[in-house]
Scaffold this motif. Structure first.
Motif, PDB file in Angstrom:
ATOM      1  N   LEU A 286       0.814  -1.215   0.039  1.00 41.48           N
ATOM      2  CA  LEU A 286       0.129   0.051   0.127  1.00 41.48           C
ATOM      3  C   LEU A 286       0.938   1.241   0.201  1.00 41.48           C
ATOM      4  O   LEU A 286       0.424   2.258  -0.718  1.00 41.48           O
ATOM      5  N   LEU A 300      -4.432   5.522   0.994  1.00 39.84           N
ATOM      6  CA  LEU A 300      -3.708   4.341   0.877  1.00 39.84           C
ATOM      7  C   LEU A 300      -2.726   4.159   2.242  1.00 39.84           C
ATOM      8  O   LEU A 300      -2.453   3.058   2.602  1.00 39.84           O
ATOM      9  N   ARG A 303      -4.556   3.188   5.263  1.00 41.76           N
ATOM     10  CA  ARG A 303      -4.978   1.568   5.245  1.00 41.76           C
ATOM     11  C   ARG A 303      -3.717   0.997   5.526  1.00 41.76           C
ATOM     12  O   ARG A 303      -3.605   0.106   6.199  1.00 41.76           O
TER      13      ARG A 303
END
Length: 326
Positions: A286, A300, A303
């Motif tokens: 990620l 991203l 996450r």
């Protein structure tokens, strides 16, 4: 013709090799004997035959499948194959692992119970966990005898203790040298009457020999349990074997309670490390994606932070388990 005690099966695991060497140095029977040996070992122990030849006057060999039995021979189970006694010959089979091992002691002992009966003597030496305990019960039920290394003299006393608990009163409990002398005296002695070999023992021997393994077979051996086989993920049947509780799946993998516990622990540890690796890899991917996509970089990276936090939790679990085991 009077039946004589002449078939011996020896099983050992951790600490078993020094014990079997000591036993063989003091094994000098006056009458012919046939000895089968199962040691839990890896392929790298290829010099075992040469090592044992220096310790005994018996002819030592790794047999071929179907090899005829010959007096005064010591037959060693090859790596990754069960060694089984047949009618005047030997079988080598890559049947399912038992108690996390192949070769395993229990299948060899069951074959002695079925094909040698009262002529058989099973010997349990040093080792972890409890392979051989169930097979020792089968030998005694068939009219044979069991001798066990004194746990106080064993590098790993688990297997001797389990065998003593399983059979109640072995014929002899002694250090390896004394067992060798006791076996020398026992060889050629008049065998008692054969006992009764249960259908369950015969079925389990057939499973080890790749002759039969199915859900129908396991249903005849025990009751369905809530546990899955760690090796194939199939359901396990629970088998009540006197004081022993054992498990077997429909493909034939077999476990004592202790060996199932050990295998589950191994698989759980592997699962935790796999999870940790996957979480760290996911977070890394990620962040790499965020570096190439500025529009989505914030989402991203958030996450990735979530996956890293999950990884931190798994890593803390692994460290806590290691601390408890220390």
């Amino acid at each position: 013709m009077t039946a004589r005690r002449n078939i011996i099966g020896i099983g050992g695991s951790a600490g078993g090799l020094p014990a079997v060497i000591d036993l063989l140095k003091h094994f000098e029977p006056a009458r012919p004997a046939i000895v089968l040996l199962v040691l839990h070992r890896v392929n790298e122990t290829g010099h075992l035959v040469d090592i044992l030849r220096r310790s005994t006057s018996l002819r030592v060999c790794e047999p071929d499948d179907g090899e005829p039995l010959r007096d005064n021979c010591l037959y060693i189970a090859p790596p990754d194959e069960h060694l089984l006694l047949g009618e005047a010959h030997l079988h080598l089979r890559r049947g399912p692992r038992e108690n996390n091992f192949r070769p395993a002691i229990d299948p060899m002992f069951r074959s002695l119970a079925v094909f040698a009966g009262a002529r058989a003597t099973g010997v349990i030496l040093s080792g972890y966990l409890d392979d051989g305990a169930s097979g020792a019960r089968a030998i005694v039920a068939a009219g044979g005898h069991v001798m066990v290394q004194d746990p106080a003299s064993a590098a790993s006393p688990d297997m001797p203790r389990a065998a003593i608990s399983a059979v109640g009163e072995p014929e002899n409990i002694a250090p390896p040298a004394a067992l060798g002398r006791a076996l020398s005296r026992a060889v050629g002695a008049r065998a008692g009457p054969d006992g009764t070999v249960s259908e369950a023992v015969k079925l389990e021997l057939m499973v080890a020999g790749l002759e039969r393994a199915s859900m129908t077979t396991e249903d005849r051996l025990g009751e369905l349990s809530p546990y899955n086989c760690p090796d194939c993920n199939g359901v396990l049947w629970q088998i009540e074997d006197g004081p022993l509780v054992r498990f077997r799946c429909h493909t034939g993998h077999a476990y004592s309670s202790a060996s199932l516990d050990a295998r589950q622990e191994e698989m759980l540890e592997r699962s935790l490390y796999d999870s940790l690796r996957s979480l760290r890899e996911k977070a890394r991917l990620l962040r790499d994606m965020a570096g190439r996509d500025s529009a989505s970089a914030g989402r991203l990276c958030r996450r990735a932070d979530d996956y890293d936090r999950d990884g931190d939790h798994v890593e803390a679990m692994i460290l806590a388990r290691q601390k408890r085991a220390a």
